[in-house]
Design an enzyme around this catalytic site. Sequence first.
Site, PDB file in Angstrom:
ATOM      1  N   ARG A  71       1.018  -1.264   0.009  1.00 40.67           N
ATOM      2  CA  ARG A  71      -0.002   0.023  -0.087  1.00 40.67           C
ATOM      3  C   ARG A  71       0.841   1.291  -0.023  1.00 40.67           C
ATOM      4  O   ARG A  71       2.198   1.346   0.509  1.00 40.67           O
ATOM      5  CB  ARG A  71      -0.994   0.006   1.119  1.00 40.67           C
ATOM      6  CG  ARG A  71      -2.039  -0.807   1.236  1.00 40.67           C
ATOM      7  CD  ARG A  71      -2.983  -0.943   2.483  1.00 40.67           C
ATOM      8  NE  ARG A  71      -3.562   0.559   2.487  1.00 40.67           N
ATOM      9  CZ  ARG A  71      -3.427   1.183   3.315  1.00 40.67           C
ATOM     10  NH1 ARG A  71      -2.545   0.983   4.647  1.00 40.67           N
ATOM     11  NH2 ARG A  71      -4.206   2.425   3.498  1.00 40.67           N
ATOM     12  N   LYS A 129       4.422  -8.524  11.418  1.00 46.53           N
ATOM     13  CA  LYS A 129       3.950  -8.571  10.164  1.00 46.53           C
ATOM     14  C   LYS A 129       4.312  -9.920   9.598  1.00 46.53           C
ATOM     15  O   LYS A 129       5.347 -10.205   9.392  1.00 46.53           O
ATOM     16  CB  LYS A 129       4.135  -7.421   9.434  1.00 46.53           C
ATOM     17  CG  LYS A 129       3.403  -7.307   8.110  1.00 46.53           C
ATOM     18  CD  LYS A 129       3.338  -6.064   7.312  1.00 46.53           C
ATOM     19  CE  LYS A 129       2.651  -6.008   6.146  1.00 46.53           C
ATOM     20  NZ  LYS A 129       2.717  -4.952   5.397  1.00 46.53           N
ATOM     21  N   ARG A 134      -1.269   2.995  12.986  1.00 50.02           N
ATOM     22  CA  ARG A 134      -0.222   2.224  13.666  1.00 50.02           C
ATOM     23  C   ARG A 134      -0.350   2.472  15.226  1.00 50.02           C
ATOM     24  O   ARG A 134      -0.924   3.566  15.585  1.00 50.02           O
ATOM     25  CB  ARG A 134       1.073   2.666  13.231  1.00 50.02           C
ATOM     26  CG  ARG A 134       1.319   4.357  13.730  1.00 50.02           C
ATOM     27  CD  ARG A 134       2.805   4.649  13.013  1.00 50.02           C
ATOM     28  NE  ARG A 134       3.010   6.012  13.104  1.00 50.02           N
ATOM     29  CZ  ARG A 134       4.186   6.763  12.669  1.00 50.02           C
ATOM     30  NH1 ARG A 134       4.838   6.059  11.762  1.00 50.02           N
ATOM     31  NH2 ARG A 134       4.250   7.818  12.833  1.00 50.02           N
TER      32      ARG A 134
END
Length: 330
Positions: free
Chosen positions: A127, A192, A326
């Site tokens: 993204r 992640k 975040r």
Amino acid sequence: MKAPDGNKLAILNALNQGGFISGQLLGEQLGISRAAVSKHIQSLQEMGLDIFKVSGKGYSLNNTVGLLDQNKIAQCYQALGSRGAQVEVHPIIDSTNSELMRRIAAKKTLDSGTVIVAEMQQAGRGRRGRVWQSPFGANLYYSYFWRLDDGLQAAMGMSIAVGLAVYDTLKALYQLDIELKWPNDIYLNKEKLAGVLVELDGQPQGPCQLVIGIGINLQMPESFSQQIDQAWTDLNQHCEQIDKNQLVAHLTYHLELRLAQYSQTGLHDMYQQWNLLNAFAGQCVELNTGHRSWRGICEGIDANGGIRIRQDGEVKSYYGGEISLRKAQL
């Protein structure tokens, strides 16, 4: 970097059988010199493959996830009871998403369920224009084409459904309990593991075409991991055995189920499940649009897929593909 030629692929396939194979034997099989074999091995190593040499034994591929095989994917997919997908395997591509978007732009006929997977991406994208690290044979680079007749507005919550499909897949195959970060990241143990990139083409009210990109870290080489600017993990750190072809088949199967559900009821039956997997539930987070940022408490998503943030006792929903979320640094 050019796509690997026939000799490189032949060497790769020989190494993929497991164990050691000598440079002399590889040379005899391919009709080339040992020096040429050594050059091909070096080129494969530069692509990100972990190939090592032991004197007196030969070369071995340190790769537990295997290589993509179109026939094996089809067999596994059919064993799940599905028949609709058409899977293309590419050794090297610029980006699986970019390839499908080019076909859309060129007005080529595409069937829903067209899947492109690759061993390596030369221009993998995340993204907001971020680079997605895509070394050869190490991870999963996957894109799925889907046609939606209800217009672009109806596709607003698509990344939510896709994230749940990834959850379904990893739970079914590896019994992993992942978490989801709005709008498109998959976390494991706060690191992640995977990401989703949904791209759209169409009219606000008319039919639209979607390209659903999914990248999953499987066995990230150390040399590439140094270029990642956030905490990350890969499946190899959590699973004893990974079959990449099985993973492609299961991901396609579970994605089909979630897309069918999305077509019928949108996020009505999914958003509450997503909230149970919310990586930032109840935490102080920061939203950033690139022009401004603000903080609040993450309250999950609403029925349309917007992120709900509590500020000064008031809860508001925020939408948009250019918003990043975040954990706030306190």
